[in-house]
Write a protein that holds these residues in place. Structure first.
Motif, mmCIF file in Angstrom:
data_model
loop_
_atom_site.group_PDB
_atom_site.id
_atom_site.type_symbol
_atom_site.label_atom_id
_atom_site.label_comp_id
_atom_site.label_asym_id
_atom_site.label_seq_id
_atom_site.Cartn_x
_atom_site.Cartn_y
_atom_site.Cartn_z
ATOM 1 N N TYR A 27 79.130 -21.249 41.704
ATOM 2 C CA TYR A 27 78.478 -22.465 42.204
ATOM 3 C C TYR A 27 77.159 -22.126 42.889
ATOM 4 O O TYR A 27 76.150 -22.804 42.689
ATOM 5 N N THR B 228 92.052 -23.313 40.928
ATOM 6 C CA THR B 228 91.217 -24.037 41.869
ATOM 7 C C THR B 228 90.425 -23.112 42.775
ATOM 8 O O THR B 228 90.952 -22.232 43.422
ATOM 9 N N GLY B 229 89.108 -23.339 42.704
ATOM 10 C CA GLY B 229 88.186 -22.722 43.649
ATOM 11 C C GLY B 229 87.829 -23.844 44.612
ATOM 12 O O GLY B 229 88.406 -23.988 45.691
ATOM 13 N N SER B 230 86.932 -24.718 44.146
ATOM 14 C CA SER B 230 86.654 -25.932 44.912
ATOM 15 C C SER B 230 87.578 -27.067 44.493
ATOM 16 O O SER B 230 87.553 -28.135 45.100
ATOM 17 N N GLY B 231 88.324 -26.867 43.404
ATOM 18 C CA GLY B 231 89.164 -27.948 42.889
ATOM 19 C C GLY B 231 88.393 -28.921 42.010
ATOM 20 O O GLY B 231 88.965 -29.857 41.462
ATOM 21 N N GLY B 232 87.080 -28.695 41.838
ATOM 22 C CA GLY B 232 86.264 -29.618 41.058
ATOM 23 C C GLY B 232 86.703 -29.706 39.601
ATOM 24 O O GLY B 232 86.887 -30.810 39.060
ATOM 25 N N THR B 233 86.916 -28.557 38.976
ATOM 26 C CA THR B 233 87.262 -28.548 37.545
ATOM 27 C C THR B 233 88.547 -29.338 37.282
ATOM 28 O O THR B 233 88.719 -29.941 36.220
ATOM 29 N N TYR C 284 81.291 -9.433 34.735
ATOM 30 C CA TYR C 284 82.201 -8.543 35.468
ATOM 31 C C TYR C 284 82.236 -7.116 34.937
ATOM 32 O O TYR C 284 83.186 -6.391 35.218
ATOM 33 N N LYS D 244 79.857 -23.884 36.497
ATOM 34 C CA LYS D 244 79.627 -24.528 37.792
ATOM 35 C C LYS D 244 78.185 -24.993 37.989
ATOM 36 O O LYS D 244 77.897 -25.737 38.917
ATOM 37 N N GLU E 76 87.637 -13.684 40.942
ATOM 38 C CA GLU E 76 86.432 -14.234 41.580
ATOM 39 C C GLU E 76 86.233 -15.703 41.212
ATOM 40 O O GLU E 76 86.342 -16.086 40.058
ATOM 41 N N GLY E 77 85.937 -16.497 42.225
ATOM 42 C CA GLY E 77 85.641 -17.920 41.991
ATOM 43 C C GLY E 77 86.770 -18.850 42.370
ATOM 44 O O GLY E 77 86.583 -20.059 42.410
ATOM 45 N N ILE E 78 87.961 -18.303 42.641
ATOM 46 C CA ILE E 78 89.094 -19.206 42.933
ATOM 47 C C ILE E 78 89.813 -18.782 44.213
ATOM 48 O O ILE E 78 89.595 -17.694 44.747
ATOM 49 N N THR F 142 85.680 -20.393 32.391
ATOM 50 C CA THR F 142 84.633 -20.830 33.316
ATOM 51 C C THR F 142 83.322 -20.070 33.151
ATOM 52 O O THR F 142 82.248 -20.614 33.302
ATOM 53 N N ASP F 143 83.441 -18.775 32.884
ATOM 54 C CA ASP F 143 82.255 -17.945 32.613
ATOM 55 C C ASP F 143 82.679 -16.925 31.575
ATOM 56 O O ASP F 143 83.595 -17.202 30.798
ATOM 57 N N GLN G 45 80.449 -27.545 47.967
ATOM 58 C CA GLN G 45 81.229 -27.965 46.795
ATOM 59 C C GLN G 45 82.669 -28.357 47.129
ATOM 60 O O GLN G 45 83.289 -29.126 46.405
ATOM 61 N N HIS H 90 82.754 -32.985 36.970
ATOM 62 C CA HIS H 90 83.847 -32.477 36.123
ATOM 63 C C HIS H 90 84.659 -33.610 35.497
ATOM 64 O O HIS H 90 85.085 -33.512 34.344
HETATM 65 C C1 LIG Z 1 84.402 -17.857 37.922
HETATM 66 C C2 LIG Z 1 84.960 -19.119 38.472
HETATM 67 N N1 LIG Z 1 86.176 -19.513 38.082
HETATM 68 C C3 LIG Z 1 86.741 -20.633 38.553
HETATM 69 C C4 LIG Z 1 86.098 -21.425 39.463
HETATM 70 C C5 LIG Z 1 86.818 -22.605 40.018
HETATM 71 O O1 LIG Z 1 86.281 -23.820 39.669
HETATM 72 P P1 LIG Z 1 86.374 -25.031 40.680
HETATM 73 O O2 LIG Z 1 85.517 -24.661 41.865
HETATM 74 O O3 LIG Z 1 85.829 -26.173 39.934
HETATM 75 O O4 LIG Z 1 87.796 -25.203 41.087
HETATM 76 C C6 LIG Z 1 84.819 -21.065 39.892
HETATM 77 C C7 LIG Z 1 84.092 -21.881 40.852
HETATM 78 O O5 LIG Z 1 82.973 -21.630 41.242
HETATM 79 C C8 LIG Z 1 84.234 -19.876 39.390
HETATM 80 O O6 LIG Z 1 83.035 -19.464 39.781
#
Ligand SMILES: Cc1ncc(COP(=O)(O)O)c(C=O)c1O
Length: 489
Positions: free
Chosen positions: A140, A251-256, A390, A108, A294-296, A384-385, A211, A221
């Motif tokens: 992000y 989808t977190g922000s849906g950007g990916t 974790y 991100k 975490e993140g979604i 993504t990471d 975001q 992305h």
């Molecule tokens: C660990 C993790 N996975 C997935 C996502 C989701 O990605 P996106 O926000 O592009 O949908 C994020 C977003 O920050 C994230 O931090």
């Protein structure tokens, strides 16, 4: 204009001055897709700089092509791996881009640059007098705080208080200010409320890079993640491009997910799946709930999610993600995987999977089963990471579930991976897509001030999403001009 490129000359001049003082040059989208074009002197500098160092040359490491090393690397091919069949249990090939080798250890950081760079070069963000606000539940805000630090500007990271200790510990070393909002992963409304509060209090002193609504996120992305996957498809002799069948991203922000749009533009038969946590099934069932990926999954449909282009929704059980995370990281789990025939190289790759990356792989397994994919079929997804983000969850799970023994390993490999079912996988009809799109109304039009006209344009205007990719060239031209003026006396 979906990305504001109207120039504020005065602020732009200040940003140029600031970059000149600090010797900062900005990478273009083209360079992020193809870093072989990065100037030789930057490459030479990078050969002495650590991947996460707060060094301005690391702006040029916002690419999927960093050499996979903690320090001193330059650029190679796209970082991706194949998830071995011994783990997936399906015939189809699942290929995953690897996010660990970005500065901050997460992809991100790229999306934050996609939002920040246009604002800097157009003068819509004043790097001298304003603070950049990075609201997020995941990486992000880490990326935003990091990029702000590289550019020498002040930042505010906003994230829910229940995010992992690792995230907070590292952020403290980078962000000017950290604001923890109530709740867990899915409490995004509380983050939005905090943004409004900050806006009311600090007004012109801040710029909020949200975001969930910033098309710089989508654009980065689409161009860089999508461009990198296309390169793998077209260059890797093992992968026959015509066999690409799917792209999966939680989808977190849906950007990916925008990377899926880039792939589908070239390979229209490809299916795009948006995944989420079963415990917070917003896309699947208009649902809500707390979860541990975490993140979604934030109880709303992000503004930048191109729902009309989404073919499938896949809900993944967060407990499966936690159990596979333990399998990949507990010594007993790793030993068991070796016994079950996972080869040395694939064992070495296990630390590349973070929790949402595992969720993406589980969703890809569901997709492969749903469409009865064969040996030649290829699904792309994203790690993504990585696991290092974790590790505190291991002790936490040991507390909750007891020590991870071989029985737990057997259950995780068989139950969560090999026997992953197609439950929670929904192929979207036209009206199911419209149902998901319509959910945007409550967040974005009712709460966040978007217009009725624009939400309808997202659905009915054929050009709405198609116009976005062209911004990359426009922004690149502005970045090149900006850099030229930075270098001029
Ligand atoms: C660990 C993790 N996975 C997935 C996502 C989701 O990605 P996106 O926000 O592009 O949908 C994020 C977003 O920050 C994230 O931090």
């Amino acid at each position: 204009m979906l990305i504001n490129l109207n120039v504020n000359k005065e602020v732009r001049a200040k940003n140029i001055e600031r970059c000149r003082e600090k010797g900062i040059l900005l990478p273009t989208f083209k360079q992020m897709v193809d870093p072989s074009t990065v100037p030789e002197d930057v490459k030479a500098k990078l050969s002495h700089v650590g991947l996460w160092d707060l060094d301005k040359s690391n702006l040029f490491r916002i690419t999927w092509k960093n050499e996979p090393t903690k320090t001193g690397g330059t650029f190679g091919g796209v970082n991706y791996i194949e998830v071995p069949h011994e783990l997936t249990g399906v015939k189809a090939r699942i290929l995953a881009l690897v996010g660990k080798w970005f500065p901050t250890g997460a992809h991100k950081v790229g999306a934050t640059y996609g939002c920040l760079a246009p604002a800097l070069v157009s003068g819509n963000f004043d790097s001298v007098n304003q603070q950049a606000v990075w609201p997020s539940t995941g990486n992000y805000c880490r990326g935003g705080a990091y990029n702000s630090a590289l550019l020498g500007c002040k930042s505010i990271a906003i994230l829910p208080e229940e995010m992992s200790q690792e995230r907070f510990a590292w952020l403290k070393t980078v962000a000017g200010e950290i604001i923890a909002t109530p709740g867990c992963e899915s409490n995004v409304k509380e983050i939005f409320d905090k943004c409004h509060e900050l806006d009311a209090e600090r007004g012109a002193h801040i710029v909020i890079f949200n975001q969930f609504e910033e098309f710089g996120n989508y654009l980065w992305h689409y161009t860089v993640t999508g461009g990198s996957i296309l390169e793998v498809l077209e260059k890797d002799e093992q992968v026959a491009a015509q066999n690409v069948r799917g792209f999966v991203s939680a989808t977190g922000s849906g950007g990916t997910l925008a990377a899926g749009d880039a792939l589908k533009d070239k390979y229209p038969h490809l299916k795009i799946a948006a995944s989420e946590a079963l415990q917070c099934p917003t896309l699947l069932r208009n649902g809500f709930g707390g979860h541990r990926i975490e993140g979604i999954g934030d109880k709303h449909v992000p503004w930048v999610h191109n729902v009309k282009n989404t073919d499938m929704v896949i809900a993944v059980d967060d407990q499966d993600c936690m159990d596979v995370y333990r399998l990949f990281n507990e010594p007993t789990g790793i030993e068991y995987l070796k016994k079950m025939g996972v080869c040395e190289e694939d064992i070495k790759n296990l630390p590349l999977y973070g929790i949402s990356g595992i969720g993406n792989v589980l969703a890809a397994i569901k997709m492969a089963k749903y469409y009865e994919m064969e040996e030649d079929d290829v699904i792309f997804t994203v790690l993504t990471d990585s696991s290092e983000m974790y590790t505190s969850r291991l002790a936490e799970q040991n507390e909750i579930q007891g020590a991870f023994d071989e029985y737990a390993a057997v259950r995780a490999l068989a139950g969560c991976l090999h026997h992953q079912s197609i439950d929670g996988a929904l192929e979207l009809t036209y009206y199911e897509r419209l149902r998901v799109h319509n959910l945007k109304y409550y967040t974005w039009v009712e709460q966040q001030g978007k217009t009725y006209e624009e939400i309808n344009a997202q659905w009915y205007d054929k050009n709405y999403w198609k116009q976005i990719p062209a911004y990359a060239d426009k922004i690149d031209a502005m970045i090149e001009e900006f850099n030229k003026e930075v270098l001029a006396k």
